[in-house]
Design an enzyme around this catalytic site. Structure first.
Site, PDB file in Angstrom:
ATOM      1  N   THR A  15       4.939  -9.732 -11.902  1.00  0.00           N
ATOM      2  CA  THR A  15       6.354 -10.121 -11.559  1.00  0.00           C
ATOM      3  C   THR A  15       6.196 -11.533 -10.904  1.00  0.00           C
ATOM      4  O   THR A  15       5.611 -11.805 -10.081  1.00  0.00           O
ATOM      5  CB  THR A  15       7.096  -9.261 -10.649  1.00  0.00           C
ATOM      6  OG1 THR A  15       7.169  -7.900 -11.335  1.00  0.00           O
ATOM      7  CG2 THR A  15       8.233  -9.699 -10.160  1.00  0.00           C
TER       8      THR A  15
ATOM      9  N   HIS B 299       6.104   1.363 -17.483  1.00  0.00           N
ATOM     10  CA  HIS B 299       5.774   1.134 -16.261  1.00  0.00           C
ATOM     11  C   HIS B 299       5.726   2.624 -15.578  1.00  0.00           C
ATOM     12  O   HIS B 299       6.933   3.099 -14.977  1.00  0.00           O
ATOM     13  CB  HIS B 299       6.436   0.368 -15.470  1.00  0.00           C
ATOM     14  CG  HIS B 299       6.041  -0.204 -14.165  1.00  0.00           C
ATOM     15  ND1 HIS B 299       4.921   0.286 -13.785  1.00  0.00           N
ATOM     16  CD2 HIS B 299       6.168  -1.325 -13.592  1.00  0.00           C
ATOM     17  CE1 HIS B 299       4.677  -0.392 -12.533  1.00  0.00           C
ATOM     18  NE2 HIS B 299       5.301  -1.678 -12.571  1.00  0.00           N
TER      19      HIS B 299
ATOM     20  N   TYR C 132       7.484   3.374  -8.702  1.00  0.00           N
ATOM     21  CA  TYR C 132       8.938   3.083  -9.614  1.00  0.00           C
ATOM     22  C   TYR C 132       9.303   4.559 -10.104  1.00  0.00           C
ATOM     23  O   TYR C 132       8.733   5.498 -10.200  1.00  0.00           O
ATOM     24  CB  TYR C 132       8.705   2.055 -10.445  1.00  0.00           C
ATOM     25  CG  TYR C 132       8.538   0.619  -9.758  1.00  0.00           C
ATOM     26  CD1 TYR C 132       9.375   0.405  -8.935  1.00  0.00           C
ATOM     27  CD2 TYR C 132       7.308   0.090 -10.123  1.00  0.00           C
ATOM     28  CE1 TYR C 132       9.128  -1.068  -8.087  1.00  0.00           C
ATOM     29  CE2 TYR C 132       6.915  -1.111  -9.335  1.00  0.00           C
ATOM     30  CZ  TYR C 132       7.959  -1.694  -8.377  1.00  0.00           C
ATOM     31  OH  TYR C 132       7.518  -2.810  -7.619  1.00  0.00           O
TER      32      TYR C 132
ATOM     33  N   ASN D 265       4.967   1.202  -2.394  1.00  0.00           N
ATOM     34  CA  ASN D 265       6.576   1.573  -2.459  1.00  0.00           C
ATOM     35  C   ASN D 265       6.575   3.201  -1.758  1.00  0.00           C
ATOM     36  O   ASN D 265       7.443   3.844  -2.067  1.00  0.00           O
ATOM     37  CB  ASN D 265       7.080   1.605  -3.876  1.00  0.00           C
ATOM     38  CG  ASN D 265       7.089   0.166  -4.116  1.00  0.00           C
ATOM     39  OD1 ASN D 265       7.728  -0.642  -3.476  1.00  0.00           O
ATOM     40  ND2 ASN D 265       6.844  -0.353  -5.476  1.00  0.00           N
TER      41      ASN D 265
ATOM     42  N   ASN E 238       3.126   2.483  -9.421  1.00  0.00           N
ATOM     43  CA  ASN E 238       3.431   1.701  -8.235  1.00  0.00           C
ATOM     44  C   ASN E 238       4.869   2.191  -7.414  1.00  0.00           C
ATOM     45  O   ASN E 238       5.403   1.404  -7.062  1.00  0.00           O
ATOM     46  CB  ASN E 238       3.471   0.372  -8.582  1.00  0.00           C
ATOM     47  CG  ASN E 238       2.237  -0.438  -9.097  1.00  0.00           C
ATOM     48  OD1 ASN E 238       1.213   0.492  -8.737  1.00  0.00           O
ATOM     49  ND2 ASN E 238       2.075  -1.428  -9.424  1.00  0.00           N
TER      50      ASN E 238
END
Length: 365
Positions: A27, A178, A183, A238, A181
Site C-alpha cells: 500500500t 487478500h 481484513y 489489525n 492481515n
C-alpha cells in the site's frame, strides 16, 4: 550465483515468470482519490515499471467496492475508470518482461465512514477492533462494524468475482485474494472477529465458507491457474486472533489444494515482525498444498536462496526491500549493497520515496 533456483524461470499456475522473486503487495496511497480512487498516473506507471525485474509483481491492495476501502488514496478495481487506469500499468510491466496480478481486497471492519463515503464498516460480527483509521479529518477511532447479513455476504462474494473479471480486462495476469492481515476474509476465518451462529460461523468449516465461496467465484470467472490467496495464520495485525489457527487454516489449505489454485502467499509469523510465532505449521502447509508456495516476512538474500534451494518454498516475496530497491533482482543476484527504505515516505503523496530511490548504476556513477 545466477544459477541458483531463486533467479531461474518458473511457472506459477498458468503464469510463466522469469524468476522466483515476487514483489509483495505494498500500500502506497498514491491513487487519484478525488477522481474516484483511480490509478494510472505517470508516477504510478513509473513506480511499477521500475520494479518490473520481479518475476511476479503483486499489486497494492485494490478494493473491490467503496465500502471495502480502508486507507486514503488506495486504488479500486470496481469501476470502468479504475480499469482504464490500471491498463497503462499492466502494459508497462509486460513490456518490461514481468508479470503482474491484482491483489483484490475488502478491509471489512478496518475502516471509518470518512473513508467509505459515510457507510458503516461491515464485518462477520459486530465486534469493534482496537485500531485507528487515518482519514482526511485526521486519525480516527474505528467504530463498531455492522454484521453482514447472509444476502450481503453473497453480494460481497460477487464483488470479488467482478473485481477478478475487471482485473483481466485491465491486463492483469491474475489475482491474489487478500485473505491476510486482519481484513474481511481473515475476519471470517478467525474466531477473534467471527462469532456468528449461522452457516458462516462456529465450526472451522463454517468460518472458512466465505473464503472458499470467494475463491470458487473467482476461479469460475478467470480460472484456477490465475488465482492465488494471501494468508497470515498467526499474525496479530489489525487486532485479530484465533483460538486454533492450525485447525481453521489447515482445513482451508486442504480445500484450496483441492481447487488447484495457482499459489498461496504465506506471511510466516507476525506481519512485519517476528517469524517464530507459534500456532501454525508452515512446513506442513508446504507439503499439503501442491500449487506454488510463496514465502514472505523478513526474508533476506541468504534466507530466500536457501528456502528455494531446499524446497521449503517455490518463490519468495519481498516488500520493504522493493520499496527502496527498484532493481532488487539485480542487487540480490550480485549480492550488492541495498538502499534503506524511508518509512516517513511510505504513504506520503508525491514522488519522494516512491520513484526516486536510485538504481545501482546511479549509485556507482
Amino acid at each position: 550465483m545466477e544459477n541458483r533456483k531463486l533467479f531461474q524461470p518458473a511457472r506459477i499456475g498458468d503464469i510463466e515468470v522469469a524468476n522466483r522473486i515476487v514483489m509483495a503487495p505494498l500500500t502506497r496511497s498514491r491513487a487519484d482519490e478525488a477522481a474516484g480512487d483511480i490509478p494510472g498516473s505517470a508516477m504510478n506507471v513509473e513506480y511499477y515499471l521500475q520494479r518490473s525485474n520481479a518475476g511476479l509483481i503483486i499489486s497494492e491492495g485494490t478494493q473491490v467496492s467503496p465500502v471495502g476501502k480502508g486507507y486514503m488514496a488506495t486504488p479500486g478495481i470496481y469501476s470502468d475508470e479504475q480499469v482504464e487506469g490500471w491498463k497503462p500499468i499492466t502494459h508497462a510491466v509486460h513490456e518490461a518482461g514481468s508479470k503482474i496480478v491484482a491483489q483484490i481486497w475488502h478491509v471489512g471492519r478496518i475502516t471509518h465512514p470518512d473513508l467509505t463515503g459515510g457507510a458503516q464498516p461491515v464485518a462477520p460480527s459486530a465486534i469493534k477492533p482496537n485500531v485507528v483509521a487515518y482519514t482526511r479529518n485526521g486519525k480516527m477511532e474505528v467504530p463498531e462494524p455492522r454484521a453482514l447479513t447472509v444476502a450481503e455476504i453473497a453480494e460481497v462474494v460477487q464483488e470479488f468475482r467482478r473485481a477478478a473479471a475487471n482485473a483481466i480486462r485491465a491486463g492483469f495476469d491474475g489475482v491474489e485474494i487478500h485473505g491476510a492481515n486482519g481484513y474481511l476474509v481473515d475476519q471470517f476465518l478467525r474466531d477473534g472477529a467471527n462469532q456468528r451462529t449461522d452457516q458462516y460461523g462456529g465450526s472451522v468449516e463454517n468460518r472458512a465458507r466465505f473464503a472458499l465461496e470467494v475463491i470458487d467465484a473467482v476461479v469460475a470467472e478467470i480460472g484456477a491457474g490465475r488465482v492465488g490467496i494471501r494468508l497470515s495464520p498467526v499474525t496479530p495485525a489489525n487486532d485479530l486472533s484465533d483460538s486454533n489457527p492450525q485447525a481453521v487454516f489447515g482445513y482451508l489449505v486442504e480445500e484450496l489444494n483441492k481447487r488447484g489454485i495457482a499459489f498461496i502467499h504465506f506471511v510466516e509469523g507476525a506481519t512485519g515482525g517476528p517469524r517464530d510465532v507459534p500456532g501454525f505449521d508452515f512446513a506442513w502447509a508446504r507439503k499439503a498444498f501442491q500449487g506454488t508456495y510463496i514465502a514472505n516476512n523478513g526474508y533476506d538474500r541468504a534466507m530466500a536462496i536457501d528456502a528455494v534451494e531446499s524446497g521449503r518454498a517455490d518463490a519468495v516475496a519481498f516488500g520493504r526491500l522493493y520499496i527502496a530497491n527498484p532493481d532488487l533482482v539485480h542487487r540480490l543476484k550480485h549480492d550488492t549493497v541495498l538502499n534503506a527504505p524511508n518509512p516517513k515516505t511510505f504513504y506520503a503523496p508525491g514522488p519522494e520515496g516512491y520513484i526516486d530511490y536510485p538504481p545501482l548504476e546511479a549509485i556507482a556513477a
